[in-house]
Design an enzyme around this catalytic site. Sequence first.
Site, PDB file in Angstrom:
ATOM      1  N   GLU A  60      32.809  35.909  24.784  1.00  0.00           N
ATOM      2  CA  GLU A  60      33.559  34.645  24.657  1.00  0.00           C
ATOM      3  C   GLU A  60      32.783  33.361  23.960  1.00  0.00           C
ATOM      4  OE1 GLU A  60      35.461  31.472  28.263  1.00  0.00           O
ATOM      5  OE2 GLU A  60      35.380  33.622  28.362  1.00  0.00           O
ATOM      6  N   ASP A  61      31.460  33.348  24.190  1.00  0.00           N
ATOM      7  CA  ASP A  61      30.654  32.214  23.597  1.00  0.00           C
ATOM      8  C   ASP A  61      29.951  32.621  22.611  1.00  0.00           C
ATOM      9  OD1 ASP A  61      32.220  30.882  25.717  1.00  0.00           O
ATOM     10  OD2 ASP A  61      30.359  31.218  27.302  1.00  0.00           O
TER      11      ASP A  61
ATOM     12  N   ASP B 233      37.168  26.156  69.524  1.00  0.00           N
ATOM     13  CA  ASP B 233      36.696  27.393  69.276  1.00  0.00           C
ATOM     14  C   ASP B 233      36.104  27.063  67.713  1.00  0.00           C
ATOM     15  OD1 ASP B 233      39.364  26.902  68.264  1.00  0.00           O
ATOM     16  OD2 ASP B 233      39.677  29.157  68.274  1.00  0.00           O
TER      17      ASP B 233
END
Length: 746
Positions: free
Chosen positions: A78-79, A267
Amino acid sequence: MPNETFENLISKIRAYHPSDNLTMIEKAYELADNAHKGQLRKSGEPYIIHPLAVAQILAGLELDIESITAGILHDVVEDTDYTIEDIENMFNKEVALLVDGVTKLSQIKYHSSDKQLQKEEMLAENYRKMFLAMAQDIRVVLIKLADRLHNMQTLKFMAPHKQKEKAEETLNIYAPIAHRLGICTLKSELEDLSLRYIHPEVYYDLAQQISLKRDERIADIDEIVERIKEQLEHDGIEAVVEGRAKHFFSIYKKVISQNKTIDQIYDLSAVRAIVNDVKDCYGVLGVVHEMFTPIPGRFKDYIAMPKSNMYQSLHTTLMGPQGIPFELQIRTKEMHRTAEYGIAAHWKYKDGKVDGIYQDKSEEKLAWLRQILEWQREMSDNSEFMSAIKVDLDVYTDQVYVFSPKGELFTIPTGSTPIDFAYFIHSGIGNKMTGAKVNDKIVTFDYEIKNGDRVEILTSNNSRGPSRDWLKIVKTAQARNKINQWFRRRFKDEDIIRGKDMLEAAAKHKGYQLSALLDPVCIEHVYRRYGLKNWDTIYAGIGYGTIKEKQVLQRLIDENFKHNMPIKTDQDIINEVKVTETKVEPYKDQADNKSGIIIAGAGDNVAIRFARCCRPLPGDKIIGYTTRGRGVSIHRLDCPNIQHMPPEEKQRLVAASWHEDEISKSGYLTEIQVVGTDRTGIIVDISKVLNNMQLDVKSLNARVTKDNQVIFNVHILIEHMYQLDEVIKKIHNVADVTEVKRVSSS
């Protein structure tokens, strides 16, 4: 530092993986480190830290070597300049497929110029890709979840508006996916981090209030844990008993849904007992029910009735020694691993290898996931697709348990109707359904099934099948998809014919011939876009209405441009039209005219003029027509006047072509027509496109129709067909423009 982080990763893997051969991971780190060299994150740290952190999260889930390798490489394609083919050649096909599934689509041809719509389109396309990849290999989404978790952990370095945007996407999409896959360890942290950025004031107020009595609460839980340990040891039950604080988001949901303050929620902490086998689970339950008073209506047996995400445990709420309720979860070690890691628990080395390939022994447990993913292939509209994702993920957050007349137990989403239940069992039952009984009483089709209901589906072989009205009643994507499938199969032939006519009409409306656009390379991209396998299915989807013909057409046009395919082929016309060439001396067989036209067999001084009926441009296939006393008239080869010319007139046709060196730089007059929704500024926006392309506009005439459409015709000077294609494409991307076409006659 990156090297230290990598060493920590290797140590983490060796803690659970028996193999000493981690060369693939070492090779991936070396490649990613070099590929991301010089890149920095928003925090200022080296970019390689991010893929290493993602790999560490995957190692925390005890995933296999291929998954961790893909985690390290997930941003490389992608980069950087590396491709999926490079990854496959350097590693293997399995790693390449995982990386490709996680890689975002970087180049998308938008069908709108509106930035927000473009953003939604990009998001939808990337989700489509992820879900399709997820259906093939669930590890894709595990890597995606790890990627998102580390991004959320470092979100403080982003701008505030980006923080909120990412947090909302995480809460609406990624956290529910983690829940559906049963990965509690990721789901809870994603939810807590999302809450911090969506409602920071609420988050920090909760943190402050919870911390006020934290020491006191811890002391109470520690006392309960010790008492349970002592009693279990006395009774000979081996167990690990521990206290844990509840996650902020679960507390926040309880505050909102029950309209309570922190003081009213007791709780805030829970106790967990982990034992060796199922028998001991029920043994622990008996022991603690003798020690503490159980609160009525707060016992759930998820061992006998597991959740759809494979979660199993016994849950019981008891009154503590100080009069404060606490929740106890009881499970085996294997149940605990599944509760923490969900689907990820099934990609461990111990599942064994056959011929060097990891064997997935949980295929039957993944069947439900593959079934749910089918519906996304049927939706071409991006807003509908995004809405369906959110609804589908949200619907499975809460579930009810129902019984068949034979006592079989089924888990279905809360809010389901008898129709949903029928299709949940089998599509054949849903298609033959005529009615339903709940607890032996006839109910309407829109009845909301409740926990513990005994549901009987009434069927008939004479049933006409589902009604389109059912689509308005059903709550689950699965039922909706099955109903749509029934209608598509029944009317498939009619839908194919209708769809083909609709697509051909849309192409003709834009001035294209559909057959010229159907290049095998281009249609292959359309198949992948919709997850389909043949063109008849595309036609059927258009005819049925699940795929929009304009989107398919635009995709075909874009792919033809991208691959430099000819937009028009005129072979059929050439075969029909007989062109005569006059025989002349070899040294003078062409006339070279300043008009940029070469006429076969013409003299030097032949008069050339361009026909106004079709306004040919350089790049068009052309033909000459010898007129009576006015020289040669140049027409486009597909001009209607040429195609419908009487046979006796065709003897006047002569071959013609463009002389590229003599094409007039001042341009050739052509006309385009633009149709759109009338709004303030639309003409200005179109004028900007023409101005930015430095086109000479000769006239622009506009009119508004009764149905609020604006239609205007623009006369411009064009140098070549590629310039006309470019201007049409750019104008088509202007907001509210619905159609742009070349006008053939004036």
